[in-house]
Design an enzyme around this catalytic site. Sequence first.
Site, PDB file in Angstrom:
ATOM      1  N   PHE A 162       2.974   0.494 -72.298  1.00  0.00           N
ATOM      2  CA  PHE A 162       3.350  -0.638 -73.123  1.00  0.00           C
ATOM      3  C   PHE A 162       4.056  -1.644 -72.228  1.00  0.00           C
ATOM      4  CE2 PHE A 162       6.110  -3.286 -75.662  1.00  0.00           C
ATOM      5  CZ  PHE A 162       5.224  -3.741 -76.618  1.00  0.00           C
ATOM      6  N   ASP A 247       7.704  -1.524 -64.066  1.00  0.00           N
ATOM      7  CA  ASP A 247       8.141  -2.202 -65.284  1.00  0.00           C
ATOM      8  C   ASP A 247       9.416  -1.511 -65.763  1.00  0.00           C
ATOM      9  OD1 ASP A 247       8.644  -3.119 -67.838  1.00  0.00           O
ATOM     10  OD2 ASP A 247       6.548  -3.132 -68.455  1.00  0.00           O
ATOM     11  N   LYS A 276      14.989  -7.875 -71.267  1.00  0.00           N
ATOM     12  CA  LYS A 276      15.828  -7.294 -72.310  1.00  0.00           C
ATOM     13  C   LYS A 276      17.313  -7.355 -71.965  1.00  0.00           C
ATOM     14  CE  LYS A 276      12.159  -4.562 -74.431  1.00  0.00           C
ATOM     15  NZ  LYS A 276      11.891  -5.527 -75.500  1.00  0.00           N
TER      16      LYS A 276
END
Length: 425
Positions: A162, A247, A276
């Site tokens: 994801f 990531d 984030k």
Amino acid sequence: MSETVARETAAHRIHPVTVAPSERQTEAIAQEEEHAAHNYHPLPVVVAEGQGAWVTDIDGRRYLDCLAAYSAVNFGHSNPVLLDAARAQLDRITLTSRAFHNDQLGPFVAELAQLAGKDMVLPMNTGAEAVESAIKVARAWGYRVKGVPDGAANIIVMAGNFHGRTTTIVSFSDDPDARDDFGPYTPGFRTVPYGDAAALAAAVDEDTVAVLVEPIQGEAGIVVPPPDFLPAVRALCDERRILFIADEIQSGLGRTGATFACDLAGVVPDLYLLGKALGGGIVPVSAVVGDRDVLGVLRPGEHGSTFGGNPLAAAVGRAVVALLATGEPQERAELLGRRLHAGLERLIGHGVLAVRGAGLWAGIDIDPDLATGREVCELLMERGVLAKDTHGSTIRLAPPIVVDPADLDWAVEQLEVVLLDLSGR
């Protein structure tokens, strides 16, 4: 923790299980359902305020936040250090665009590069933008440095990945919810099983420019690869002259008990993808961080963002980097993570099939004969704990790093009560 503080903390834990939603909350949910696109399926709680690891809904009921906005709120809601940085910058200037320099961007990229042990930073806004940016950088590096024929570059990705939901990224997703009906799909990607170093090596050819991997897969259910996998990725990339792109948008910046999840495996990628928590839960901030021999391939005009690197984002990002530079959030996440996982592992065989994760990040497989993950999260919400399900019967816990140890124990107790209730129904 002192007895006084313990009593105060316990007083904050409420169980709204017997309290029906107010008309105000029902109206707020109905308004959102009517006018907001249905790209999410949120729990039926309307949050109005947050402090530390706790949030309060519009009816005044308090909940322990065990999602932390998918790790975007690693340092807690309304963190005073981060809010002070934002307020100070709000009074000065918030946006210049990259057409001009601003006095926050230079220090921010220098400090972030130092934290990561790299040379350069490409500032963006969202995590998906960071991933898209890294894909462009990897391809340009492949053509301009490695000598791959124009248009032939391929990037190897992992099953269960994801990385976002833009059209390029969903092209290499195997999640039907993210992918179906959004084609035609972007070519240039090869998928191999996550954690399978042999399959990865077999997929590489002379036109491979990068391996894109989550050091721990978040959306897949906090899936941790075999301990030798990331070192094998690093060795393969060195051997075949391929970029290792990590990531770390969810796993990075303290969440796993280290600055980066890659640190846990003792590897350093060529590019870190961050987001984030980099914005402290205040503004969207993301970045691609790497050395000059990779990020230096970009030329003026080839990539950009009006808001990327804006003064407000840079000021908040600097405050986040300063917190991490002390090492205290990482140490706290590691210590509390041990406590969390010890508590959760006691539930295995009592409604829980497996527990995975690192630091303050846990994936919990609920016995599907007992309930779905969504059902468990709804019952936890009724007991004052907010969590998120994924992939059927898996739930995720990722409380802010500032969470009180006793509150963490209490959250596990609520899960135990929910599972006991389900077993007896």
